[in-house]
Write a protein that holds these residues in place. Structure first.
Motif, PDB file in Angstrom:
ATOM      1  N   TYR A  83      -3.079 -32.513  49.751  1.00  0.00           N
ATOM      2  CA  TYR A  83      -3.802 -32.387  48.494  1.00  0.00           C
ATOM      3  C   TYR A  83      -4.654 -31.108  48.510  1.00  0.00           C
ATOM      4  O   TYR A  83      -5.029 -30.621  49.569  1.00  0.00           O
ATOM      5  N   GLU A  84      -4.932 -30.615  47.320  1.00  0.00           N
ATOM      6  CA  GLU A  84      -5.690 -29.370  47.194  1.00  0.00           C
ATOM      7  C   GLU A  84      -6.937 -29.602  46.352  1.00  0.00           C
ATOM      8  O   GLU A  84      -6.877 -30.218  45.289  1.00  0.00           O
ATOM      9  N   MET A 101      -5.110 -36.192  40.384  1.00  0.00           N
ATOM     10  CA  MET A 101      -5.010 -35.344  41.578  1.00  0.00           C
ATOM     11  C   MET A 101      -3.745 -35.707  42.353  1.00  0.00           C
ATOM     12  O   MET A 101      -3.699 -36.716  43.055  1.00  0.00           O
ATOM     13  N   PRO A 103      -0.367 -34.627  44.986  1.00  0.00           N
ATOM     14  CA  PRO A 103      -0.099 -33.769  46.148  1.00  0.00           C
ATOM     15  C   PRO A 103       0.489 -32.423  45.717  1.00  0.00           C
ATOM     16  O   PRO A 103       1.293 -32.356  44.783  1.00  0.00           O
ATOM     17  N   ALA A 113      -7.057 -36.461  50.011  1.00  0.00           N
ATOM     18  CA  ALA A 113      -7.659 -35.862  48.821  1.00  0.00           C
ATOM     19  C   ALA A 113      -9.179 -35.872  48.912  1.00  0.00           C
ATOM     20  O   ALA A 113      -9.850 -34.886  48.573  1.00  0.00           O
TER      21      ALA A 113
END
Length: 224
Positions: A44-45, A165, A167, A126
């Motif tokens: 995750y970013e 949110m 990946p 995340a």
């Protein structure tokens, strides 16, 4: 004439091996899908944005200060990824990783002529990506006063965990498409390799090519 014969041979090889080529393409595509969904770990970013502003409370645009800030941004990026900042982040969040490992997860960027610094963190969790991104910003904001005696950094947009949110990796569709293409190339390579190394005689044309003599007759296969 020779080009025409080469094209005919090319198409002939494809026609004879079309089943094995398609099989190879599907097998590698399925393998890519299995690896993507069951082997690769989703990542995750999270992104935190910081604003490099002019000192003081004046609302008047000072272009000289803006230019100075833009020049400082390159220095800020280096400091943000320094051992001094990252060690504090590791300690504050009790992270089980080294400075080098943490540094590889962080990217600090800014657009041309922009006073906004973006801290991007990629992690398998995340929540942890968000924590690290925000903590780097907080620690940097505190320590930059001690390091450079300036106080012109503010957290513009902190990272947060949202329901949307998703990946950023792996990308299933891209991996499957690449697997199909790789399987197609592999199948064609095997087909043409077999055709190149196959020296057996299969028809009158092969006889004429090998012996260099015209074919004057042939005997049909007699079925029992």
């Amino acid at each position: 004439m020779e080009d025409s014969l080469n094209v005919e041979r090319f198409l002939s090889v494809l026609k004879r091996n079309i089943a094995s080529i398609i099989t190879s393409m599907l097998l590698v595509g399925i393998l890519a899908a299995l690896v993507t969904y069951f082997v690769m770990t989703p990542k995750y970013e999270a992104e935190t944005q910081m604003l490099v502003s002019s000192p003081g409370d004046s609302v008047v645009v000072d272009f000289e200060n803006i230019e100075t800030n833009l020049q400082l941004i390159h220095t800020y990026r280096d400091i943000m990824l320094s051992k001094t900042i990252l060690e504090d982040v590791i300690t504050n969040l009790d992270l089980d990783m080294t400075v080098q490992e943490l540094s590889r997860q962080i990217t600090v960027t800014n657009q041309d002529q922009s006073q906004v610094l973006s801290i991007t963190v990629v992690d398998e969790s995340a929540e942890r990506a968000v924590e690290i991104s925000n903590e780097v910003a907080v620690v940097f904001q505190e320590r930059i006063v001690e390091i450079m005696y300036v106080d012109n950094i503010s957290i513009y947009a902190p990272a947060s965990v949202g329901p949307d949110m998703l990946p950023v990796s792996p990308q299933p569709l891209m991996n499957i498409v690449l697997g199909l293409v790789a399987g197609l190339v592999l199948g064609m390579a095997l087909a043409f390799s077999r055709a190149y190394f196959d020296k057996s005689v299969k028809n009158e044309g092969d006889v004429q090519k090998v012996l260099g003599l015209p074919v004057v007759g042939s005997i049909a296969k007699i079925e029992d």
